[in-house]
Scaffold this motif. Structure first.
Motif, PDB file in Angstrom:
ATOM      1  N   LYS A  80       0.815  -1.209   0.000  1.00 22.78           N
ATOM      2  CA  LYS A  80       0.000   0.000   0.000  1.00 22.78           C
ATOM      3  C   LYS A  80       0.851   1.263   0.000  1.00 22.78           C
ATOM      4  CE  LYS A  80      -4.008  -2.074   2.299  1.00 22.78           C
ATOM      5  NZ  LYS A  80      -4.923  -1.989   3.468  1.00 22.78           N
ATOM      6  N   ASN A  81       2.143   1.081   0.243  1.00 29.34           N
ATOM      7  CA  ASN A  81       3.071   2.214   0.234  1.00 29.34           C
ATOM      8  C   ASN A  81       3.625   2.366  -1.188  1.00 29.34           C
ATOM      9  OD1 ASN A  81       5.609   3.716   0.395  1.00 29.34           O
ATOM     10  ND2 ASN A  81       5.373   3.564   2.617  1.00 29.34           N
ATOM     11  N   GLU A  82       3.233   3.426  -1.863  1.00 33.95           N
ATOM     12  CA  GLU A  82       3.584   3.616  -3.275  1.00 33.95           C
ATOM     13  C   GLU A  82       5.090   3.684  -3.489  1.00 33.95           C
ATOM     14  OE1 GLU A  82       3.094   3.963  -7.308  1.00 33.95           O
ATOM     15  OE2 GLU A  82       1.581   3.513  -5.787  1.00 33.95           O
TER      16      GLU A  82
END
Length: 224
Positions: free
Chosen positions: A141-143
């Motif tokens: 979820k961390n780009e």
């Protein structure tokens, strides 16, 4: 002043210093491409590992063959090491670095050439590449982390593809390092994100690492 010193990536700097010291010793012993000097420095020789010199699964991480070899590996470690040491802390980073190198050397011991020696930090560096890939899976979820992961996965593929067509490259060491780094990413958590890893995932990864260690060592001994 002391706070600034503690914030320095001292683990990365220490590993770099050890590499330089070992390389200087090789030169004094006859040259960094001299077979006798490399063996004395701790390069991996499958026959010697099979005879009980197990430390040759660790010492090759700090041994380099030629100026280009140590320069490229040192620059890679300098930039990657600082970032990962910041994420994991110095002690965890040292553990990840050494265990990845050992995993790569075990794979090389099991499937690599029995007629030539191998050395270099690339087994550990591929472990760091693999670690980034796993971080992308854990923190998808961390780009930013996901982009890092994709970039390092591509880097692993490109490097292994190049290894196939280049002579004198220990591709098995690179594969083993990358695989070990990937698995360690599921075992050792980022301190600021302690709940990022599932207990089951940790247990499975530890079991795989232990089984691989035993199996690869036994294969290497049987082949040597």
């Amino acid at each position: 002043m002391m706070r600034r010193i503690r914030q320095l990536p001292w683990a990365t700097y220490t590993i770099l210093l050890l590499q330089v010291i070992v390389f200087g010793w090789e030169i004094l012993q006859g040259g960094s491409e001299n077979i006798s000097a490399l063996v004395a420095a701790g390069a991996k020789v499958n026959g010697l590992v099979a005879q009980g010199q197990w430390w040759r699964l660790i010492t090759p991480i700090f041994v380099h063959i030629g100026w280009q070899h140590i320069l490229i590996n040192s620059l890679t470690l300098y930039f990657m090491g600082q970032q990962l040491e910041f994420l994991y802390g110095p002690l965890k980073f040292i553990g990840l670095y050494l265990l990845s190198g050992i995993g790569g050397n075990l794979m090389s011991f099991a499937f690599g050439s029995n007629t030539s020696l191998s050395a270099g930090a690339s087994t550990s560096l591929f472990g760091l590449f693999g670690l980034y890939v796993t971080l992308g899976l854990i923190f998808r979820k961390n780009e930013v982390i996901r982009q890092w992961s994709q970039q390092f996965l591509l880097l692993i593929i490109l490097n292994l593809g190049t290894d196939i067509f280049m002579g004198g490259i220990d591709i098995w060491g690179h594969i083993g390092g990358a695989l070990t780094g990937c698995l360690l990413g599921f075992v050792i958590s980022v301190p600021q994100m302690q709940n990022s890893l599932s207990r089951l995932g940790r247990i499975i990864s530890i079991v795989i690492l232990l089984v691989l260690t035993v199996v690869l060592y036994q294969i290497g001994v049987a082949r040597a």
